[in-house]
Design a protein around this motif. Structure first.
Motif, PDB file in Angstrom:
ATOM      1  N   GLN B  13     -10.854  -2.845   8.933  1.00 36.01           N
ATOM      2  CA  GLN B  13     -11.350  -2.474  10.266  1.00 36.01           C
ATOM      3  C   GLN B  13     -10.643  -3.269  11.372  1.00 36.01           C
ATOM      4  O   GLN B  13     -10.539  -2.820  12.509  1.00 36.01           O
ATOM      5  CB  GLN B  13     -12.870  -2.743  10.376  1.00 36.01           C
ATOM      6  N   LEU B  14     -10.187  -4.475  10.989  1.00 33.40           N
ATOM      7  CA  LEU B  14      -9.532  -5.327  11.991  1.00 33.40           C
ATOM      8  C   LEU B  14      -8.118  -4.852  12.328  1.00 33.40           C
ATOM      9  O   LEU B  14      -7.468  -5.410  13.199  1.00 33.40           O
ATOM     10  CB  LEU B  14      -9.494  -6.787  11.498  1.00 33.40           C
ATOM     11  N   GLU B  15      -7.670  -3.818  11.632  1.00 37.74           N
ATOM     12  CA  GLU B  15      -6.351  -3.266  11.966  1.00 37.74           C
ATOM     13  C   GLU B  15      -6.464  -2.172  13.023  1.00 37.74           C
ATOM     14  O   GLU B  15      -5.463  -1.748  13.590  1.00 37.74           O
ATOM     15  CB  GLU B  15      -5.702  -2.670  10.714  1.00 37.74           C
ATOM     16  N   LYS B  16      -7.698  -1.709  13.235  1.00 41.45           N
ATOM     17  CA  LYS B  16      -7.878  -0.621  14.200  1.00 41.45           C
ATOM     18  C   LYS B  16      -7.857  -1.171  15.631  1.00 41.45           C
ATOM     19  O   LYS B  16      -8.244  -2.295  15.863  1.00 41.45           O
ATOM     20  CB  LYS B  16      -9.196   0.098  13.917  1.00 41.45           C
ATOM     21  N   GLY B  17      -7.449  -0.314  16.548  1.00 44.49           N
ATOM     22  CA  GLY B  17      -7.411  -0.759  17.939  1.00 44.49           C
ATOM     23  C   GLY B  17      -6.002  -1.123  18.348  1.00 44.49           C
ATOM     24  O   GLY B  17      -5.106  -1.257  17.509  1.00 44.49           O
ATOM     25  N   PRO B  18      -5.800  -1.282  19.652  1.00 39.79           N
ATOM     26  CA  PRO B  18      -4.451  -1.484  20.171  1.00 39.79           C
ATOM     27  C   PRO B  18      -3.932  -2.925  20.085  1.00 39.79           C
ATOM     28  O   PRO B  18      -2.773  -3.188  20.340  1.00 39.79           O
ATOM     29  CB  PRO B  18      -4.605  -1.075  21.642  1.00 39.79           C
ATOM     30  N   TRP B  19      -4.810  -3.862  19.739  1.00 34.34           N
ATOM     31  CA  TRP B  19      -4.418  -5.271  19.771  1.00 34.34           C
ATOM     32  C   TRP B  19      -3.705  -5.690  18.481  1.00 34.34           C
ATOM     33  O   TRP B  19      -3.842  -5.049  17.447  1.00 34.34           O
ATOM     34  CB  TRP B  19      -5.653  -6.148  20.002  1.00 34.34           C
ATOM     35  N   PRO B  20      -2.990  -6.805  18.534  1.00 32.89           N
ATOM     36  CA  PRO B  20      -2.328  -7.289  17.319  1.00 32.89           C
ATOM     37  C   PRO B  20      -3.367  -7.665  16.264  1.00 32.89           C
ATOM     38  O   PRO B  20      -4.478  -8.055  16.607  1.00 32.89           O
ATOM     39  CB  PRO B  20      -1.577  -8.543  17.775  1.00 32.89           C
ATOM     40  N   SER B  21      -3.007  -7.489  15.003  1.00 39.51           N
ATOM     41  CA  SER B  21      -3.969  -7.761  13.935  1.00 39.51           C
ATOM     42  C   SER B  21      -3.354  -8.695  12.896  1.00 39.51           C
ATOM     43  O   SER B  21      -2.283  -8.412  12.355  1.00 39.51           O
ATOM     44  CB  SER B  21      -4.365  -6.446  13.266  1.00 39.51           C
ATOM     45  N   PHE B  22      -4.044  -9.818  12.647  1.00 42.60           N
ATOM     46  CA  PHE B  22      -3.522 -10.724  11.615  1.00 42.60           C
ATOM     47  C   PHE B  22      -3.610 -10.079  10.234  1.00 42.60           C
ATOM     48  O   PHE B  22      -2.802 -10.369   9.348  1.00 42.60           O
ATOM     49  CB  PHE B  22      -4.248 -12.075  11.649  1.00 42.60           C
ATOM     50  N   VAL B  23      -4.569  -9.160  10.035  1.00 43.18           N
ATOM     51  CA  VAL B  23      -4.702  -8.482   8.737  1.00 43.18           C
ATOM     52  C   VAL B  23      -3.452  -7.623   8.490  1.00 43.18           C
ATOM     53  O   VAL B  23      -2.860  -7.630   7.410  1.00 43.18           O
ATOM     54  CB  VAL B  23      -5.986  -7.618   8.700  1.00 43.18           C
ATOM     55  N   LYS B  24      -3.054  -6.911   9.523  1.00 45.44           N
ATOM     56  CA  LYS B  24      -1.859  -6.066   9.432  1.00 45.44           C
ATOM     57  C   LYS B  24      -0.635  -6.919   9.061  1.00 45.44           C
ATOM     58  O   LYS B  24       0.170  -6.533   8.209  1.00 45.44           O
ATOM     59  CB  LYS B  24      -1.658  -5.391  10.784  1.00 45.44           C
ATOM     60  N   GLU B  25      -0.529  -8.067   9.715  1.00 46.71           N
ATOM     61  CA  GLU B  25       0.631  -8.943   9.456  1.00 46.71           C
ATOM     62  C   GLU B  25       0.572  -9.505   8.038  1.00 46.71           C
ATOM     63  O   GLU B  25       1.591  -9.582   7.354  1.00 46.71           O
ATOM     64  CB  GLU B  25       0.679 -10.090  10.484  1.00 46.71           C
ATOM     65  N   LEU B  26      -0.624  -9.913   7.603  1.00 46.70           N
ATOM     66  CA  LEU B  26      -0.749 -10.469   6.251  1.00 46.70           C
ATOM     67  C   LEU B  26      -0.404  -9.416   5.199  1.00 46.70           C
ATOM     68  O   LEU B  26       0.236  -9.716   4.188  1.00 46.70           O
ATOM     69  CB  LEU B  26      -2.173 -10.989   6.003  1.00 46.70           C
ATOM     70  N   LYS B  27      -0.805  -8.189   5.456  1.00 49.32           N
ATOM     71  CA  LYS B  27      -0.559  -7.119   4.472  1.00 49.32           C
ATOM     72  C   LYS B  27       0.941  -6.874   4.270  1.00 49.32           C
ATOM     73  O   LYS B  27       1.358  -6.418   3.220  1.00 49.32           O
ATOM     74  CB  LYS B  27      -1.245  -5.828   4.910  1.00 49.32           C
ATOM     75  N   LYS B  28       1.724  -7.195   5.283  1.00 50.37           N
ATOM     76  CA  LYS B  28       3.172  -7.007   5.155  1.00 50.37           C
ATOM     77  C   LYS B  28       3.737  -7.889   4.039  1.00 50.37           C
ATOM     78  O   LYS B  28       4.789  -7.591   3.493  1.00 50.37           O
ATOM     79  CB  LYS B  28       3.868  -7.352   6.478  1.00 50.37           C
ATOM     80  N   SER B  29       3.058  -9.018   3.794  1.00 53.74           N
ATOM     81  CA  SER B  29       3.558  -9.882   2.716  1.00 53.74           C
ATOM     82  C   SER B  29       2.577  -9.952   1.540  1.00 53.74           C
ATOM     83  O   SER B  29       2.511 -10.948   0.831  1.00 53.74           O
ATOM     84  CB  SER B  29       3.863 -11.281   3.252  1.00 53.74           C
ATOM     85  N   ALA B  30       1.797  -8.887   1.361  1.00 56.15           N
ATOM     86  CA  ALA B  30       0.776  -8.887   0.301  1.00 56.15           C
ATOM     87  C   ALA B  30       1.377  -8.784  -1.099  1.00 56.15           C
ATOM     88  O   ALA B  30       0.663  -8.902  -2.099  1.00 56.15           O
ATOM     89  CB  ALA B  30      -0.238  -7.770   0.531  1.00 56.15           C
ATOM     90  N   ASP B  31       2.705  -8.601  -1.212  1.00 57.58           N
ATOM     91  CA  ASP B  31       3.347  -8.665  -2.526  1.00 57.58           C
ATOM     92  C   ASP B  31       3.314 -10.097  -3.056  1.00 57.58           C
ATOM     93  O   ASP B  31       3.404 -10.319  -4.260  1.00 57.58           O
ATOM     94  CB  ASP B  31       4.809  -8.197  -2.435  1.00 57.58           C
TER      95      ASP B  31
END
Lengths: 79, 400
Positions: B13-31
């Motif tokens: 849910q923290l990825e929704k909305g126009p603001w930057p999201s730390f969850v989105k950034e963390l998922k980029k390195s979820a490998d």
């Protein structure tokens, strides 16, 4: 007694204090400094000398810093 | 290595909305298994409505008492890759200037030894490395020192001093904030790395009263640039602001002056500099027309803290004007007087501002050898019963 000998002696006394109370009481650097000033007298042992003694104690690995809601000087893990 | 990515419907849910999201950034390195477990433990915390981290303990690098914050997960079986997830604070360069080459080096070191997750920069100002296992602390430190970096402060020590970009980028800087920060960082290495205080002690240096690093709210000692003479004023540029319609000088400048120290007669802006409190508002609104004076230095303030639960405490004036010329000897002597007195009598986890509140400003000033000045008074006292104590000399004179 040379300054270096006195620093070693104070470091040893600090170590004994930390060891004696290990697991019962945590000491901050200032607690050890106050105790040493009281033990040796402020004319003989001052804050600068205690600072050097603590440095010796930590750098030798006999004691280490810990964080338990504040920074304390304690024995290393497994001691 | 293939990692089974964890399901994280709540933190998604923290990825929704126009603001930057730390969850989105963390998922980029979820490998990376550490990052994957980090997302998992966060999701679990949202479900359980409780944090699953313990912090503190004996972790650190040899000889240092600060710079590493031990963190352990209380669900190590469920999230084995974040069972140890220590934070390292790396002393940042003053003003946060880097070359791209250095940034690559830092990231390479961190990807080699830790999770690869950084916080640039933490609220302390440091470069934050999030997620190191105990065995990798010394190798990380060793590689960092080889690259010219050192750990910052944590625990009951002098914290990593931080500052605004100062004269490097800002025309309003009233002193060299970066030079000062570098100087005190080098001067007090022992205090930075070897905790010896009742609690933390923070320095933050702002070049002007705009206070871009919020030192007045966050630093035990705030060093805020100021000036003693008059605001520099370019009347032609003031007129241009007015005639172009860019600024409503009466409403936006004169009307918003907190001490009403300026007036506009339709042609000329007149400033009564004696009443100016250096709020910077007029200068911020008309930067081409107004500028801080030429006789520059800093106001030294003491005692702020920004607690999470209790109310914020802003720092109070200690030295109204200090010339800020290197090597800042008088200031260093005063700081050491403060540390000695607070160190001797402060309670565990008592910040210097709380200590002053407990013992009283008068007693504190007497002990650190500083004369009271009117600038230290926040507001006139409301208690009408004032008792003056004559000092010994005056007593003797009266007896004579």
């Amino acid at each position: 007694m040379s300054d270096e000998d006195l620093i070693n002696e104070v470091a040893n006394a600090m170590y004994e204090m930390v060891k004696e109370y290990h697991g019962k009481k945590n000491f901050k650097a200032m607690d050890l400094t106050k105790a040493m000033k009281q033990k040796y007298g402020e004319d003989k042992v001052n804050k600068a000398l205690c600072k050097k003694a603590i440095r010796q104690l930590i750098d030798s690995g006999r004691c280490t810093y810990s964080y338990v809601g504040g920074s304390y000087i304690t024995l290393p893990a497994g001691s | 290595m293939t990692t089974n990515k964890r399901e994280t419907p709540l933190i998604d849910q923290l990825e929704k909305g126009p603001w930057p999201s730390f969850v989105k950034e963390l998922k980029k390195s979820a490998d990376n298994p550490m990052t994957n477990d980090l997302l998992g433990v966060l999701e679990r915390s949202y479900n359980d409505r409780i944090g699953h981290w313990k912090h503190g303990g004996l972790v650190g690098v040899m000889g240092y008492g600060g710079g590493v914050i031990g963190r352990y997960c209380d669900l190590p079986e469920e999230f084995p890759n974040v069972a140890h997830f220590h934070t390292m604070r790396i002393n940042h360069p003053a003003g946060w200037f880097y070359t791209s080459d250095v940034l690559r080096k830092i990231c390479d070191i961190w990807e080699k030894h830790g999770s690869g997750i950084t916080n640039m920069h933490g609220s302390t100002g440091d470069i934050i490395f999030l997620g190191c296992v105990t065995d990798e602390l010394e190798p990380t430190f060793s590689d960092l020192t080889e690259a010219g970096f050192d750990l910052g402060g944590s625990g009951s020590d002098m914290r990593t001093p931080s500052c605004c970009c100062g004269m490097a980028r800002c025309e309003w800087a009233c002193y060299d904030t970066m030079g000062f920060t570098y100087d005190i960082t080098q001067h007090w290495q022992d205090e930075l790395h070897r905790p010896a205080f009742p609690y933390k002690y923070k320095f933050k240096a702002s070049g002007c009263p705009n206070d871009c690093v919020a030192s007045i709210a966050r630093a035990d000692m705030s060093i805020i640039g100021t000036w003693r003479d008059d605001i520099q004023q370019d009347d032609a540029a003031v007129a241009e602001y007015v005639t172009s319609g860019a600024v409503d000088i009466v409403e936006d400048v004169v009307g918003r002056c907190p001490t009403q120290c300026m007036s506009w007669d339709g042609e000329k802006l007149t400033i009564n500099n004696r009443d100016c409190v250096r709020c910077m508002h007029c200068i911020n609104v008309m930067p081409k027309a107004l500028a801080p004076g030429k006789d520059r230095g800093a106001t030294i303030l003491l005692g702020a803290k920004a607690p999470i639960i209790g109310g914020a405490l802003l720092s109070s004036v200690l030295i109204p004007f200090y010339e800020m010329e290197p090597p800042y000897e008088d200031l260093k002597e005063l700081v050491e007087e403060i540390w000695d007195f607070w160190g001797e009598h402060g309670k565990n986890r008592e910040r210097v501002g709380e200590f002053i509140q407990r013992i009283g400003l008068g007693n504190f000033l007497e002990q650190i050898g500083l004369e009271p000045t009117p600038e230290m008074v926040v507001h006139p006292r409301t208690n009408p019963y004032i008792f003056f104590e004559l000092d010994e000399d005056e007593d003797e004179e009266e007896e004579d």
